[in-house]
Design an enzyme around this catalytic site. Structure first.
Site, PDB file in Angstrom:
ATOM      1  N   THR A  36       1.812   2.592  14.536  1.00 14.77           N
ATOM      2  CA  THR A  36       1.513   2.057  13.210  1.00 14.77           C
ATOM      3  C   THR A  36       2.629   1.130  12.732  1.00 14.77           C
ATOM      4  O   THR A  36       3.791   1.518  12.693  1.00 14.77           O
ATOM      5  CB  THR A  36       1.339   3.191  12.183  1.00 14.77           C
ATOM      6  OG1 THR A  36       0.330   4.089  12.636  1.00 14.77           O
ATOM      7  CG2 THR A  36       0.956   2.641  10.819  1.00 14.77           C
TER       8      THR A  36
ATOM      9  N   GLY B 102       5.189   6.591  11.317  1.00 13.38           N
ATOM     10  CA  GLY B 102       4.924   5.731  10.175  1.00 13.38           C
ATOM     11  C   GLY B 102       5.336   4.294  10.434  1.00 13.38           C
ATOM     12  O   GLY B 102       5.820   3.939  11.513  1.00 13.38           O
TER      13      GLY B 102
ATOM     14  N   ASP C  24       3.818  -5.403  12.493  1.00 10.93           N
ATOM     15  CA  ASP C  24       4.484  -5.907  11.292  1.00 10.93           C
ATOM     16  C   ASP C  24       5.993  -5.972  11.483  1.00 10.93           C
ATOM     17  O   ASP C  24       6.653  -6.884  10.976  1.00 10.93           O
ATOM     18  CB  ASP C  24       4.144  -5.018  10.096  1.00 10.93           C
ATOM     19  CG  ASP C  24       2.665  -5.050   9.761  1.00 10.93           C
ATOM     20  OD1 ASP C  24       2.019  -6.086  10.010  1.00 10.93           O
ATOM     21  OD2 ASP C  24       2.156  -4.036   9.242  1.00 10.93           O
TER      22      ASP C  24
ATOM     23  N   GLY D  63       1.988  -6.743   4.213  1.00 10.72           N
ATOM     24  CA  GLY D  63       2.980  -7.604   3.579  1.00 10.72           C
ATOM     25  C   GLY D  63       4.280  -6.873   3.329  1.00 10.72           C
ATOM     26  O   GLY D  63       5.366  -7.354   3.680  1.00 10.72           O
ATOM     27  N   ALA D  64       4.187  -5.692   2.720  1.00 10.45           N
ATOM     28  CA  ALA D  64       5.389  -4.913   2.431  1.00 10.45           C
ATOM     29  C   ALA D  64       6.098  -4.503   3.714  1.00 10.45           C
ATOM     30  O   ALA D  64       7.338  -4.528   3.786  1.00 10.45           O
ATOM     31  CB  ALA D  64       5.016  -3.678   1.612  1.00 10.45           C
TER      32      ALA D  64
ATOM     33  N   GLY E 218       1.281  -1.231   3.843  1.00 16.41           N
ATOM     34  CA  GLY E 218       0.748  -2.551   3.527  1.00 16.41           C
ATOM     35  C   GLY E 218       1.400  -3.573   4.431  1.00 16.41           C
ATOM     36  O   GLY E 218       2.639  -3.581   4.566  1.00 16.41           O
TER      37      GLY E 218
ATOM     38  N   GLY F 265       3.981  -7.095  25.813  1.00 12.56           N
ATOM     39  CA  GLY F 265       4.854  -8.095  25.199  1.00 12.56           C
ATOM     40  C   GLY F 265       4.065  -9.139  24.441  1.00 12.56           C
ATOM     41  O   GLY F 265       3.133  -8.820  23.693  1.00 12.56           O
TER      42      GLY F 265
ATOM     43  N   ASN G 196       0.829  -1.209   0.000  1.00 14.51           N
ATOM     44  CA  ASN G 196       0.000   0.000   0.000  1.00 14.51           C
ATOM     45  C   ASN G 196       0.858   1.252   0.000  1.00 14.51           C
ATOM     46  O   ASN G 196       2.060   1.211   0.300  1.00 14.51           O
ATOM     47  CB  ASN G 196      -0.882   0.069   1.261  1.00 14.51           C
ATOM     48  CG  ASN G 196      -1.950  -1.003   1.314  1.00 14.51           C
ATOM     49  OD1 ASN G 196      -2.376  -1.524   0.294  1.00 14.51           O
ATOM     50  ND2 ASN G 196      -2.372  -1.332   2.527  1.00 14.51           N
TER      51      ASN G 196
END
Length: 297
Positions: A244, A283, A248, A41-42, A39, A221, A11
């Site tokens: 954010t 970000g 990931d 995945g990215a 995104g 945690g 994204n």
């Protein structure tokens, strides 16, 4: 062939820092606006590659002006983009509201990510089959997730976020299944069971046939569940700027350490430090550490 293959979303994020998240029907002023690659995945691919992982991405972007900025940090991190398709239409977009406490609310428009279906994934079968670890999330179609799971010959890491309906077989092949508290309960319902409390949910997922579970719990945690025991992993305390993409970062770091041969608890302990580091910058991808950075402990 790459040691880590991430099959997932790409994204461009529109980030709107604000005093607080608007309530329904309310209009507020944002402090600023920022565009950054995103995104799930990215994000996970960039996180793994910045930490030294050998990473390939399977996904798609559109033919619009958002495509190149969405790929910029993947390319910068050295991720193999051979299997990222360019399709007609829009690149995926996420609108991210970030309040002054660092908490966020995100709205996603899938765009080209909707094309990462079973046929698209099977077109990249060779790289998926050869991977040591395949990483999946919930921002591509169900058929793409299930095809990737079927093709995986190495270790399958499933981050069921956001939660979408997938075959129970995918969950029972996940080693580990990575979920937060909310996602864990929903995943358990897909397996026909319910439980109350984090420890009980992890235990029930294991009893339902999931080989290993990592439940992320933000500042608390993570819980690492295996058939023989559940271990609590702490998270370093940091000054939070923006949460954010922290989850990931955790997943990408986890994959990197699993490929390196770490035990799941050791890998999760390292991943918690990487996730905490990511909370200290604005970000998702721009906040991720590189292999030489000092992580909080």
């Amino acid at each position: 062939m790459a040691g880590i293959v991430v099959v997932g979303s790409i994204n461009l994020d529109l980030i709107l820092p604000c005093a607080r998240i608007p309530r329904p029907g309310e209009t507020l002023h944002a402090h600023a606006r920022e565009l950054a690659p995103g995104g799930k995945g990215a994000n996970q691919a960039v996180a793994a590659a910045r930490l030294g992982g050998d990473v390939a991405m399977v996904g798609a972007v559109g033919d619009d002006t958002f495509a190149e900025p969405a790929l910029a940090l993947l390319s910068d991190a050295g991720v193999d983009l051979t299997h990222v398709r360019r399709v007609q239409g829009a690149t995926g977009l996420a609108v991210v509201y970030v309040d002054d406490a660092g908490e966020n609310s995100i709205l996603i428009e899938g765009g080209a990510n909707r094309s990462v279906d079973a046929d698209a994934v099977r077109a990249a079968a060779a790289v998926v089959e050869a991977a040591d670890v395949v990483v999946l999330q919930g921002e591509i179609p169900r058929s793409g997730i299930e095809a990737a799971a079927e093709l995986t010959r190495g270790r399958l890491l499933v981050n069921l976020a956001p939660v979408i309906d997938v075959s129970p077989d995918v969950l029972r092949r996940a080693d580990p299944l990575v979920v937060n508290e909310h996602e864990g309960s929903l995943a358990l319902r897909m397996l026909g069971q319910q439980a109350d409390g984090d420890d009980a949910v992890v235990a029930a997922l294991l009893e339902a046939g999931v080989p290993a579970v990592v439940m992320t719990r933000g500042a608390k945690g993570a819980l690492v569940g295996r058939p023989d025991q559940t271990t609590e992993v702490g998270s370093p305390r940091v000054e939070v700027v923006d949460t954010t993409g922290a989850g990931d970062a955790f997943v990408g770091a986890l994959a990197t350490r699993l490929v390196a041969g770490d035990d799941l608890v050791d890998a999760a302990t390292f991943a918690a430090r990487v996730g905490a580091f990511a909370c200290t910058g604005r970000g998702a991808q721009p906040s991720y550490p590189r292999s030489g950075d000092t992580l909080p402990s």
